[in-house]
Design a protein around this motif. Structure first.
Motif, PDB file in Angstrom:
ATOM      1  N   PRO A   1     -58.029  -0.880 -17.347  1.00  0.00           N
ATOM      2  CA  PRO A   1     -58.908  -1.255 -16.235  1.00  0.00           C
ATOM      3  C   PRO A   1     -59.695  -2.543 -16.456  1.00  0.00           C
ATOM      4  O   PRO A   1     -60.129  -3.166 -15.475  1.00  0.00           O
ATOM      5  N   HIS A   2     -59.890  -2.944 -17.696  1.00  0.00           N
ATOM      6  CA  HIS A   2     -60.692  -4.140 -17.965  1.00  0.00           C
ATOM      7  C   HIS A   2     -59.844  -5.387 -18.175  1.00  0.00           C
ATOM      8  O   HIS A   2     -60.379  -6.462 -18.467  1.00  0.00           O
ATOM      9  N   ASP A   3     -58.532  -5.256 -18.013  1.00  0.00           N
ATOM     10  CA  ASP A   3     -57.653  -6.416 -18.183  1.00  0.00           C
ATOM     11  C   ASP A   3     -57.922  -7.426 -17.066  1.00  0.00           C
ATOM     12  O   ASP A   3     -57.994  -7.043 -15.892  1.00  0.00           O
ATOM     13  N   PRO A   4     -58.069  -8.692 -17.391  1.00  0.00           N
ATOM     14  CA  PRO A   4     -58.347  -9.688 -16.343  1.00  0.00           C
ATOM     15  C   PRO A   4     -57.229  -9.867 -15.330  1.00  0.00           C
ATOM     16  O   PRO A   4     -57.458 -10.432 -14.248  1.00  0.00           O
TER      17      PRO A   4
ATOM     18  N   PRO B   1     -54.655  -1.141 -13.222  1.00  0.00           N
ATOM     19  CA  PRO B   1     -56.051  -0.677 -13.232  1.00  0.00           C
ATOM     20  C   PRO B   1     -56.233   0.714 -13.823  1.00  0.00           C
ATOM     21  O   PRO B   1     -57.330   1.057 -14.278  1.00  0.00           O
TER      22      PRO B   1
ATOM     23  N   LYS C   1     -58.981  -0.343  -7.237  1.00  0.00           N
ATOM     24  CA  LYS C   1     -58.876  -0.148  -8.687  1.00  0.00           C
ATOM     25  C   LYS C   1     -57.818   0.908  -9.028  1.00  0.00           C
ATOM     26  O   LYS C   1     -58.017   1.762  -9.883  1.00  0.00           O
TER      27      LYS C   1
END
Length: 247
Positions: free
Chosen positions: A42-45, A38, A58
């Motif tokens: 941070p936007h990685d699934p 994260p 997060k």
């Protein structure tokens, strides 16, 4: 007098290494996806934003304190051996998967943890313990690397080999002086992956680790330890709360 440093037989690096299986990739493990991914992607699934029973949100958590061995980024970057390793890492096929963008944010707080888990309140270090540390004098260590462990797969480290004094691991002496359990693994986190490695990339990383295993990147002498407070495991948001003198 030539320093003698702890050997692999006395430390936990060998038994704690990532096992690279022929023909298989290296997957980011759940611990890494919770605490590290994260912060770097941070936007990685695949990010695990939170998990019951853990303090992570997060990648961030309440302040956690630890006593650490500081490592000078300037000294490391001045080492020809480290520069060669860094160049090889940047030229590797998996280099695009390394979170180079966070390394500068951590540069002034490079360290190896000696005593972790000191709680969320600033611990009081008694005068008697400070005196015991001051009586040790500066601590020498060799930094070797790189290292990938069997926990937090995706984080790549350098390994610290402390000097022996009267046959004793000096970091064990520090841990006992602070009233903490002894440990046998001291790593300097440097690189973070943002993606799994495929079989070819994993084989190249495994080969790099093997070729660099016995090479010394830097010998250090430290005259103080840091009491570090951090709100994430990369110490992107952290501070040196106290300095414990070793002289």
């Amino acid at each position: 007098m030539v320093d003698t440093f702890c050997s692999d037989d006395a430390l936990a690096y060998e038994r704690s290494r990532t096992h690279f299986a022929p023909g298989q990739g290296m997957m980011l493990d759940d611990a890494y996806r919770l605490a590290h991914l994260p912060l770097v992607a941070p936007h990685d699934p695949r990010v695990i934003a939170a998990k019951d029973g853990t303090p992570y949100d997060k990648g961030r958590h309440p302040t956690a304190y630890s006593v650490v061995l500081p490592v000078s980024a300037d000294a490391l970057e001045a080492s020809p051996a480290y520069r060669a390793l860094d160049a090889e890492m940047r030229a590797a096929p998996f280099a695009r998967k390394v979170a180079w963008h966070v390394m500068g944010r951590r540069r002034q707080r490079l360290h190896a943890t000696i005593c972790g888990g000191l709680g969320s309140e600033l611990p009081a270090i008694e005068a008697s313990r400070r005196s015991a540390l001051a009586g040790l004098g500066p601590i020498r260590a060799e930094i070797r690397g790189p290292f990938s462990g069997n926990v937090n797969r995706g984080r790549l480290y350098l390994r610290v080999y402390p000097a022996l004094r009267d046959g004793a691991n000096l970091l064990h002496t520090v841990q006992r002086a602070l009233g903490r359990p002894t440990t046998d693994l001291y790593v300097v986190g440097l690189w973070n992956l943002m993606d799994d490695l495929d079989a070819g990339e994993a084989a190249i990383l495994a080969s790099m680790i093997e070729r660099w295993w016995s090479r010394t990147l830097l010998q250090v002498e430290v005259g103080e330890l840091w009491l570090l407070g951090a709100r994430d495991d990369l110490v992107l948001d952290g501070e040196i709360s106290d300095r414990l003198l070793l002289r």
